[in-house]
Write a protein that holds these residues in place. Structure first.
Motif, short mmCIF file in Angstrom:
data_model
loop_
_atom_site.label_atom_id
_atom_site.label_comp_id
_atom_site.label_asym_id
_atom_site.label_seq_id
_atom_site.Cartn_x
_atom_site.Cartn_y
_atom_site.Cartn_z
N ARG A 50 0.87 -1.18 0.00
CA ARG A 50 0.00 0.00 0.00
C ARG A 50 0.90 1.22 0.00
NH1 ARG A 50 -4.52 -1.55 4.61
NH2 ARG A 50 -5.41 -3.38 3.52
N GLY A 51 1.06 1.80 -1.17
CA GLY A 51 1.94 2.96 -1.28
C GLY A 51 3.39 2.53 -1.31
N ASN A 52 4.24 3.41 -1.81
CA ASN A 52 5.67 3.13 -1.90
C ASN A 52 6.37 3.75 -0.69
OD1 ASN A 52 8.24 2.48 -2.72
ND2 ASN A 52 8.34 4.00 -4.36
N GLN A 53 6.53 2.97 0.37
CA GLN A 53 7.14 3.49 1.60
C GLN A 53 8.62 3.76 1.36
OE1 GLN A 53 5.80 1.47 5.21
NE2 GLN A 53 4.22 0.46 4.00
N SER A 54 9.08 4.87 1.92
CA SER A 54 10.38 5.41 1.54
C SER A 54 11.57 4.52 1.87
CB SER A 54 10.58 6.79 2.20
OG SER A 54 10.51 6.66 3.61
N ARG A 55 11.53 3.79 3.01
CA ARG A 55 12.72 3.05 3.43
C ARG A 55 13.00 1.83 2.56
NH1 ARG A 55 16.22 3.24 7.43
NH2 ARG A 55 17.19 1.35 8.25
N PRO A 86 18.12 5.01 -5.09
CA PRO A 86 19.46 4.67 -4.55
C PRO A 86 19.44 4.38 -3.05
CG PRO A 86 19.63 6.49 -6.09
CD PRO A 86 18.17 6.23 -5.91
N SER A 87 18.65 5.14 -2.29
CA SER A 87 18.61 4.92 -0.83
C SER A 87 17.90 3.61 -0.50
CB SER A 87 17.93 6.10 -0.13
OG SER A 87 16.59 6.23 -0.55
N ASN A 94 21.92 -3.31 3.08
CA ASN A 94 22.32 -3.31 4.49
C ASN A 94 21.49 -4.32 5.28
OD1 ASN A 94 24.24 -1.32 4.10
ND2 ASN A 94 22.85 0.36 4.64
N LEU A 95 20.21 -4.46 4.94
CA LEU A 95 19.31 -5.36 5.66
C LEU A 95 19.64 -6.83 5.36
CD1 LEU A 95 16.73 -5.64 7.43
CD2 LEU A 95 15.40 -5.60 5.29
N ALA A 96 19.86 -7.14 4.08
CA ALA A 96 20.06 -8.54 3.68
C ALA A 96 21.52 -8.97 3.64
CB ALA A 96 19.42 -8.78 2.31
N GLY A 97 22.40 -8.00 3.48
CA GLY A 97 23.83 -8.34 3.42
C GLY A 97 24.26 -8.95 2.09
N ILE A 98 23.42 -8.85 1.05
CA ILE A 98 23.76 -9.37 -0.28
C ILE A 98 23.36 -8.32 -1.32
CG2 ILE A 98 23.58 -11.83 0.27
CD1 ILE A 98 20.74 -11.83 -0.78
N PRO A 99 23.90 -8.40 -2.54
CA PRO A 99 23.56 -7.41 -3.57
C PRO A 99 22.06 -7.41 -3.88
CG PRO A 99 25.50 -8.65 -4.22
CD PRO A 99 24.96 -9.33 -3.00
N VAL A 100 21.54 -6.22 -4.14
CA VAL A 100 20.12 -6.06 -4.50
C VAL A 100 20.06 -5.34 -5.84
CG1 VAL A 100 17.95 -4.93 -3.88
CG2 VAL A 100 19.33 -6.04 -2.11
N ILE A 101 19.30 -5.92 -6.77
CA ILE A 101 19.21 -5.42 -8.14
C ILE A 101 17.76 -5.08 -8.44
CG2 ILE A 101 19.55 -6.04 -10.58
CD1 ILE A 101 21.65 -8.10 -9.56
N ASP A 102 17.51 -3.93 -9.06
CA ASP A 102 16.14 -3.61 -9.46
C ASP A 102 15.95 -3.91 -10.94
OD1 ASP A 102 17.40 -1.52 -10.76
OD2 ASP A 102 16.41 0.09 -9.64
N ARG A 103 14.72 -3.77 -11.42
CA ARG A 103 14.39 -4.13 -12.81
C ARG A 103 15.23 -3.33 -13.81
NH1 ARG A 103 9.71 -6.37 -15.40
NH2 ARG A 103 9.47 -5.65 -17.55
N GLN A 104 15.44 -2.04 -13.48
CA GLN A 104 16.20 -1.18 -14.38
C GLN A 104 17.64 -1.71 -14.57
OE1 GLN A 104 16.10 2.90 -13.21
NE2 GLN A 104 17.31 3.62 -14.94
N LEU A 129 26.27 4.25 -16.80
CA LEU A 129 26.80 5.39 -16.04
C LEU A 129 25.69 6.31 -15.54
CD1 LEU A 129 29.98 6.28 -18.14
CD2 LEU A 129 29.88 5.16 -15.91
N VAL A 130 24.67 6.52 -16.39
CA VAL A 130 23.53 7.35 -15.97
C VAL A 130 22.82 6.69 -14.78
CG1 VAL A 130 21.25 8.18 -16.67
CG2 VAL A 130 23.19 8.43 -18.21
N TYR A 131 22.73 5.36 -14.82
CA TYR A 131 22.11 4.63 -13.72
C TYR A 131 22.99 4.70 -12.46
CZ TYR A 131 20.32 0.71 -10.95
OH TYR A 131 19.82 -0.07 -9.92
N ALA A 132 24.30 4.59 -12.64
CA ALA A 132 25.22 4.52 -11.49
C ALA A 132 25.45 5.86 -10.82
CB ALA A 132 26.56 3.94 -11.95
N LEU A 133 25.33 6.96 -11.57
CA LEU A 133 25.70 8.28 -11.04
C LEU A 133 25.01 8.62 -9.72
CD1 LEU A 133 27.43 10.78 -11.55
CD2 LEU A 133 25.53 11.74 -12.87
N PRO A 134 23.69 8.50 -9.59
CA PRO A 134 23.06 8.85 -8.31
C PRO A 134 23.34 7.82 -7.21
CG PRO A 134 21.41 8.00 -9.82
CD PRO A 134 22.68 8.14 -10.61
N ARG A 135 23.96 6.70 -7.55
CA ARG A 135 24.25 5.65 -6.57
C ARG A 135 25.71 5.68 -6.10
NH1 ARG A 135 20.00 4.31 -9.50
NH2 ARG A 135 18.42 2.93 -8.57
N LEU A 136 26.47 6.64 -6.62
CA LEU A 136 27.89 6.70 -6.25
C LEU A 136 28.10 7.03 -4.77
CD1 LEU A 136 29.82 8.63 -9.05
CD2 LEU A 136 30.19 6.29 -8.28
#
Length: 424
Positions: A50-55, A86-87, A94-104, A129-136
């Motif tokens: 229900r809604g996109n919760q920020s965390r 990115p957040s 941090n929660l799972a301790g393994i890499p997390v990948i989204d559809r993009q 690079l466009v995808y990675a920039l805000p995640r640096l």
């Protein structure tokens, strides 16, 4: 030593606006994307939110439950069927301790694995690079150290993050310049084709709808054709002679998909423009896919985004040789739904002659009769070159030519038109 297959824990999302069928469809598509990268799927989960919760994009309790399940199953990564900020991506890792990948990121990785030519590699690199920039920034959250530098380059006291961000931005700028140069070359090639008067027909549609197979069967080309998503990234052009002699350029284009990342659309814009500059679009649909209607809507949406929404189009119902199962739509209902469509099979060749006839009819334009002065044999020859001549009669005082022509030719010869006959 045999390399271990990466094990993926999949998470589909169903929000309040999404039906159960659509959520299932998108999650099945996510599984196909993961299969394309040859990862092993160990679990598929659909979460109602229900809604996109920020965390985490969902409630903390549900997020903790999913992360614990992924760890218990010894997953190597968690893959989400939605775009994560990115957040949110950092919080999940941090929660799972393994890499997390989204559809993009998943789709960008598939494009990277498929890139074969210099242009495709540049386009994918730009999207990465466009995808990675805000995640640096999250790479440097624990680095408080400053580093010095010579004045005018890094700047005194420039942080690791600032340095790397500047380098990425510089690389993005350079890639855009290189792609712009390649795009201009492609534009020159298109103008040369236009001067030669050869119409361009672009094969467009959802990924894995059979566009490359259709190109191969019609033209005898040997374009890579696999039963995998995004098998083709580079537009391939081949000349095709239609039944009554008209020559066309048939162009295969990169496939579309729901929620195609904008970074990829922008990066591949110069190659996707092959569709927006075409005389005719062949919208290829997989008739055997239960999600054919959604795929058609996605294709129209991307075409509109590219400015190709008003180009004449023929809907091609491909893979009809696979129909017949009770769970699949029947051909008659599909043709009733897609009025004016044509059913074909790139594998068996069924319907391809009818498709070529329809292409020629559509491109030939309106049927008109011209009366030229007896001395103007050059105008009759012009119609033979640029139009589709149906009949030609030399009278005592004139030359009567009946032909199918487009609006441009009709406009140039309008003073010689006797009457028009609409194409049946």
């Amino acid at each position: 030593m045999e390399e271990k297959t990466i094990q993926a824990f999949l998470v589909g999302i169903r929000d309040e606006k999404m039906s159960e069928a659509e959520a299932d469809s998108l999650t099945n598509e996510l599984s196909s994307l993961v299969d394309t990268l040859e990862l092993e799927i160990i679990s598929v989960n659909i979460v109602r939110i229900r809604g996109n919760q920020s965390r985490y994009g969902m409630g903390t309790g549900k997020a903790e439950e999913l992360a614990e399940s992924a760890v218990d199953m010894k997953a190597d990564c968690i893959i989400f069927d939605r775009e994560l900020s990115p957040s949110q991506q950092r919080n999940w890792e941090n929660l799972a301790g393994i890499p997390v990948i989204d559809r993009q990121e998943l789709i960008i990785r598939i494009f990277a694995s498929r890139a074969r030519t210099k242009e495709a590699e540049l386009q994918v690199n730009l999207a990465e690079l466009v995808y990675a920039l805000p995640r640096l920034q999250h790479k440097y959250l624990n680095l408080a150290r400053q580093r010095g530098g010579s004045y005018g380059s890094r700047g005194s006291g420039e942080t690791f993050f600032e340095r790397d961000r500047r380098r990425v931005e510089e690389r993005i700028h350079k890639l855009k310049e290189e792609l712009s140069d390649l795009g201009q070359r492609r534009q020159v090639q298109r103008k040369m084709r236009e001067r030669q008067g050869v119409p361009v027909c672009a094969l467009v549609g959802y990924t894995n709808s059979g566009k490359s197979s259709l190109l191969n069967t019609l033209t005898g080309a040997e374009v890579l054709s696999e039963n995998k998503l995004f098998a083709t990234l580079d537009p391939t052009s081949r000349r095709l002679q239609l039944p009554l002699g008209m020559q066309v350029i048939l162009v295969d284009t990169v496939g579309f998909i729901r929620r195609l990342p904008h970074s990829l659309v922008n990066s591949f814009r110069s190659t996707l423009e092959e569709a927006s500059c075409a005389s005719l679009l062949l919208i290829v649909l997989d008739a055997s896919d239960p999600d054919i209607n959604k795929q058609y809507e996605t294709t129209l949406s991307v075409l509109r985004e590219l400015g190709a929404g008003d180009i004449p189009a023929i809907v091609v119902l491909n893979k009809v040789d696979l129909l017949g199962s009770p769970e699949l739509p029947d051909l008659e209902s599909l043709q009733n739904h897609y009025q004016g469509s044509i059913a074909v099979s790139a594998i068996s060749g069924a319907g391809l002659k009818e498709l070529c006839n329809l292409m020629e009819n559509t491109l030939s334009g309106e049927r008109k009769t011209f009366r030229f002065p007896s001395a103007r044999t050059d105008l009759a020859a012009y119609l033979h070159r640029e139009g589709q001549v149906i009949s030609e009669n030399y009278e005592e005082d004139c030359i009567l030519v009946e032909a199918k022509v487009d609006e441009d030719i009709a406009g140039r010869l309008k003073e010689y038109i006797v009457h028009s006959i609409s194409t049946t």
